[in-house]
Scaffold this motif. Structure first.
Motif, short mmCIF file in Angstrom:
data_model
loop_
_atom_site.label_atom_id
_atom_site.label_comp_id
_atom_site.label_asym_id
_atom_site.label_seq_id
_atom_site.Cartn_x
_atom_site.Cartn_y
_atom_site.Cartn_z
N GLY A 208 59.77 76.62 41.50
CA GLY A 208 60.99 77.38 41.72
C GLY A 208 61.94 76.63 42.64
N ALA B 131 61.63 77.04 37.07
CA ALA B 131 62.71 78.01 37.20
C ALA B 131 63.72 77.47 38.20
N GLN B 132 64.86 77.01 37.70
CA GLN B 132 65.87 76.35 38.53
C GLN B 132 67.18 77.12 38.43
N ILE C 246 63.48 83.70 40.11
CA ILE C 246 62.17 83.09 40.36
C ILE C 246 61.13 84.17 40.64
N ALA D 281 52.39 78.91 42.51
CA ALA D 281 53.83 78.66 42.64
C ALA D 281 54.11 77.69 43.78
N LEU E 2 57.61 76.54 45.85
CA LEU E 2 59.02 76.83 46.07
C LEU E 2 59.66 75.64 46.77
N ASP F 3 64.95 83.80 46.89
CA ASP F 3 64.24 84.04 45.64
C ASP F 3 62.81 83.52 45.76
N GLY F 4 61.85 84.35 45.36
CA GLY F 4 60.44 84.02 45.49
C GLY F 4 59.73 84.78 46.58
#
Length: 347
Positions: free
Chosen positions: A150, A177-178, A246, A263, A265, A272-273
């Motif tokens: 992410g 996920a960008q 994300i 995940a 990050l 986000d996350g």
């Protein structure tokens, strides 16, 4: 970027509003209580006034002045911010981000085409060697383990450095996920795949996640997995202020892979996350983040770190090294487990 003025009669609320607004790179033109507002009101210029009062009835003159001025954009009713380490804080912060974007338009800074093109260099770094204990996975076979990557601002450079360092053959799939403009994805796929052993691939409905590939999450529509672990799409946009979300990617994939969904990050603005991280941690997932000084913006990984869920922090190179070590350790543990199951009479 737009400027924000913050008025609150609660010192903690002022501090948390100021910290949250700063994560989006907004200028904070004024922070103070109502009495400070009266002393400075003529000197303050702001695109948006964020007002949060414990007792609105105690400030009728302030509210009348603010509401009577048609030239001011106002934001009320956010509610008291939980402590920054509380599980509800990321949700409060996300709600604030969404309301700020409703008032001011898209706030998050994104990488542009020239920045992406600058990553496309002729030579890449030497990748790590695949440990001898790890049985190489054939590219294209369905994966039993997935790692979500992410990222937002500065993410392409970090993710490229991470992928370029990895050896081929790791028995897992990546899902990337960008936060990015949809039109830039072809450039991103070309640049990130130039030296890496793991090409970026488009998400196709009805297909599984495959070893040796980096699945690019679409920006404009939500991706999830069905009960068979196959890719599906929803017609709706991603929930929340980001695309892709994300958090939602993490939740959607963990529903299928559970403890085998992990995940990392990377660099980015916002938080986000941070909502999904504790939920994945409860499954037994690994949550890693990029080390702050190596980020273009550390707001996003810092937000995830504040949840207390992070297991490892490192630069992109260190994250790649740690992933290879984890896969090697898992293979060794699996082999030991199989040996322990053998009876003495078996060879």
């Amino acid at each position: 970027m737009p400027s924000v003025a913050i008025v609150s009669d609660n010192p903690l609320q002022r501090l948390r509003l100021q910290q949250a607004v700063a994560k989006l790179g907004l200028a904070v033109g004024f922070v103070g209580d109502p009495s400070r507002y009266w002393h400075n009101r003529d000197a303050v210029v702001a695109d948006l006034w964020v007002v949060e009062l414990d007792d609105e009835n105690a400030q009728p003159q302030l509210l009348d002045e603010l509401l009577d001025d048609d030239t001011r954009r106002l934001l009320f009713g956010l509610g008291m911010a939980p402590p920054t380490g509380h599980e509800d804080y990321p949700r409060w912060e996300r709600r604030l981000f969404g309301k700020l974007q409703e008032q001011l338009g898209r706030l998050e800074l994104l990488d542009n085409v020239s920045e992406l093109e600058a990553l496309d260099r002729p030579e890449g770094p030497d990748p790590l060697a695949l440990p001898g204990w790890v049985t190489p996975a054939s590219r294209g076979v369905p994966a039993d383990q997935v790692w979500i990557l992410g990222a937002s601002l500065g993410g392409p450079a970090a993710v490229k450095a991470f992928l370029d360092k990895l050896p081929g053959g790791l028995p897992l799939a990546f899902v990337y996920a960008q936060h990015i403009d949809q039109n830039f994805i072809p450039v991103l796929a070309r640049v990130l795949g130039r030296h890496a052993q793991y090409p970026l691939v488009e998400a196709v409905a009805g297909e599984p996640l495959r070893c040796g590939e980096v699945l690019m999450v679409p920006v404009e529509r939500e991706l999830y997995l069905d009960r068979e672990g196959l890719i599906r799409f929803r017609d709706d946009a991603w929930p929340g202020p980001y695309g892709p979300s994300i958090d939602q990617v993490m939740l959607n994939l963990a529903e299928c892979f559970q403890a085998d969904c992990h995940a990392i990050l990377f660099s980015g603005m916002g938080n986000d996350g941070a909502v999904a991280a504790p939920l994945l941690k409860a499954y037994g997932s690994r949550i890693w983040i990029q080390e702050a000084s190596s980020c273009a913006s550390s707001a996003m990984p810092d937000s995830v770190a504040s949840t207390g869920c992070t297991e490892f922090v490192g630069t992109p190179d260190e994250l790649a090294q740690q992933l290879v070590r984890c896969i090697e350790d898992s293979e060794l543990l699996e082999r030991k487990h199989l040996r322990d199951q053998l009876t003495p009479d078996q060879p």
